[in-house]
Design an enzyme around this catalytic site. Structure first.
Site, PDB file in Angstrom:
ATOM      1  N   LYS A 204     -33.111  19.454 -26.064  1.00 31.14           N
ATOM      2  CA  LYS A 204     -32.099  19.825 -25.075  1.00 31.14           C
ATOM      3  C   LYS A 204     -31.707  21.280 -25.323  1.00 31.14           C
ATOM      4  O   LYS A 204     -31.220  21.635 -26.395  1.00 31.14           O
ATOM      5  CB  LYS A 204     -30.883  18.892 -25.239  1.00 31.14           C
ATOM      6  CG  LYS A 204     -29.667  19.235 -24.439  1.00 31.14           C
ATOM      7  CD  LYS A 204     -29.893  19.244 -22.944  1.00 31.14           C
ATOM      8  CE  LYS A 204     -30.583  18.014 -22.416  1.00 31.14           C
ATOM      9  NZ  LYS A 204     -30.629  17.907 -20.956  1.00 31.14           N
ATOM     10  N   HIS A 331     -35.531   9.829 -17.241  1.00 33.60           N
ATOM     11  CA  HIS A 331     -34.383  10.576 -17.742  1.00 33.60           C
ATOM     12  C   HIS A 331     -33.429   9.608 -18.437  1.00 33.60           C
ATOM     13  O   HIS A 331     -33.427   8.421 -18.158  1.00 33.60           O
ATOM     14  CB  HIS A 331     -33.702  11.222 -16.520  1.00 33.60           C
ATOM     15  CG  HIS A 331     -32.302  11.651 -16.732  1.00 33.60           C
ATOM     16  ND1 HIS A 331     -31.213  10.917 -16.300  1.00 33.60           N
ATOM     17  CD2 HIS A 331     -31.789  12.753 -17.313  1.00 33.60           C
ATOM     18  CE1 HIS A 331     -30.096  11.564 -16.595  1.00 33.60           C
ATOM     19  NE2 HIS A 331     -30.422  12.684 -17.212  1.00 33.60           N
TER      20      HIS A 331
END
Ligand SMILES: O=C([O-])C(=O)C[C@H](O)[C@@H](O)C(=O)[O-]
Ligand SMILES: [Mg+2]
Length: 437
Positions: A204, A331
């Site tokens: 991330k 996701h």
């Protein structure tokens, strides 16, 4: 014209909604940092025969506002009428103030249309109905979706820059420590491999200037040669920055995820690189597909059964991706074991699941199911037990609900920017306008 209900059809006799607050580590992203506790909603659908099915979705106020009247409207609903779940939801009003068509609203999951809010709630009920139908008929959910095409589903290690603990020592402690540089990210990745066997890695991004994140991906590539790597700054970069990063990491990236915000910017990046672009921000609803696919803005869609409206809609999305030759993966946001079970069932049925799915699950130390899921070799075995194959842990559910009841309202709506401001050194933090770099 009303439908004819088959004789002996099972009906929904009771719906239970339990909002909970689940502990979450201080994971950083472009918006800020995760709160010490994050809201989820647990949905139970009880049939007239006393069979209970479970589902899970976002637990923030806009979802609760819809789930409550919807739960009432579904009493007496035929359990197997899954299409009717959508028809019934369309009759529930969405508060206009909750809607925002701009892609960066909420920062991480794209537009917030009325339809998407509705679908995010319907999904938990669809999963609960499928669970109850499976338990009633003695078959797993994947059978109800047409049958599994694989016995195990691959997941990727979801790496985050993070602090050792929440500001002021709030929330629960864990043993991961801080990860704020390439060495910290590699160390985190090694532990993911040791404990769960993951073979692909997603970092991330959007937290530090791009050069630092490029260095972290390079360090991962050196530590895990040949393993698929992804970087996701959640729309944090301009097309120019995205192209620079793509060029620097072209030899090691499996894909670059949402480097730039919005379909037009993604299309611009896509025209300038051969690195595949993935998204869970600019293609998050059916109406967004056409423009994105026709402009070749994305090559991989990260589906999310919560906001796409459930497991059957996820299969419809998969079919559209197949037609356009666009890849598919999944996701993940902070979620519990019910949603992981649901993801795994639908993933098991999709032939064109081309990449390992994301999951936050390893970061979640609390759960509302009696037996936690266990990743082995980076995979989850697909359950063949009736329904989802999970049991509610009512003691834990009550404890996490008590935490939600005791909260004064500050944590009931996820706000990563507000959580960031609780750190004295970020007291004036606001979520940055995207693109940031
Ligand atoms: O873009 C993504 O992959 C996500 O939105 C996943 C999560 O929301 C993640 O960014 C997070 O929780 O910070
Ligand atoms: Mg993403």
């Amino acid at each position: 014209m009303s439908r004819v209900v088959p004789a002996g059809a099972r009906r929904i006799a009771e719906v239970r909604l339990t909002p909970v607050l689940v502990c979450d580590p201080p994971l950083l992203n472009v918006q800020g940092v995760h709160q010490p506790y994050t809201p989820r909603l647990i949905v139970e659908v009880v049939t007239d025969e006393g069979v209970t099915g479970v589902g899970e979705t976002y637990g923030d106020t806009p979802y609760l506002e819809l789930a409550r009247p919807y739960a009432g409207a579904l009493l007496g609903h035929e359990l197997a009428d899954l299409n009717g779940l959508f028809t019934s939801m369309n009759l529930i009003d969405v508060d206009e103030s909750r809607i925002d068509d701009s892609v960066d609203v909420g920062g991480l999951r794209g537009v917030q249309t009325a339809d998407k809010l509705r679908l995010s709630v319907v999904s938990a009920f669809e999963v609960a109905c499928l669970d109850a139908l499976g338990k009633t008929g003695g078959v797993p959910v994947h059978t109800l979706l047409g049958g599994k095409v694989r016995d195990a589903v691959d997941y990727s290690a979801y790496l985050f820059y993070r602090w050792a603990e929440h500001p002021g020592g709030a929330g629960e402690k864990d043993s991961w420590g801080a990860a704020l540089d390439p060495a910290g990210i590699v160390e985190q990745a090694r532990r993911f491999v040791r404990e769960y066997g993951f073979r692909s890695f997603k970092l991330k991004g959007g937290v530090f200037p791009p050069e630092q994140e490029v260095a972290a991906v390079r360090a991962l590539a050196a530590a895990f040669p040949g393993h698929p790597l992804r970087l996701d700054p959640n729309g944090g970069w301009t097309p120019g920055t995205s192209l620079r990063v793509a060029a620097e990491l072209a030899d090691v990236l499996e894909y670059l995820e949402d480097p730039a915000p919005g379909t037009a910017a993604m299309a611009e990046v896509s025209r300038g690189t051969s690195v595949p672009l993935a998204t869970n921000m600019c293609v998050t609803t059916f109406p967004e597909i056409r423009e994105a696919f026709l402009s070749d803005a994305v090559q991989v869609v990260l589906s999310d059964h919560h906001y796409w409206g459930g497991l059957r809609n996820t299969r419809e999305l998969a079919a559209i991706c197949r037609v356009f030759g666009v890849g598919l993966s999944m996701h993940s946001n902070t979620h519990l074991g019910i949603s992981l079970a649901a993801m795994t069932h639908v993933a098991a049925t999709v032939p064109n699941l081309d990449h390992a799915c994301d999951s936050h699950y390893p970061w979640q130390t609390e759960d509302v199911i009696t037996v936690r899921h266990e990743f082995r070799d980076g995979r989850l075995a697909v359950s063949d037990a009736p329904g989802l194959g999970v049991e509610l842990d009512r003691t834990e559910l009550a404890r996490l609900h008590r935490r939600w009841l005791d909260d004064d309202g500050t944590l009931r709506d996820r706000d990563d920017a507000a959580a960031m401001r609780r750190a004295p050194e970020h007291a004036d933090w606001t979520a940055p306008a995207l693109p940031r770099w």
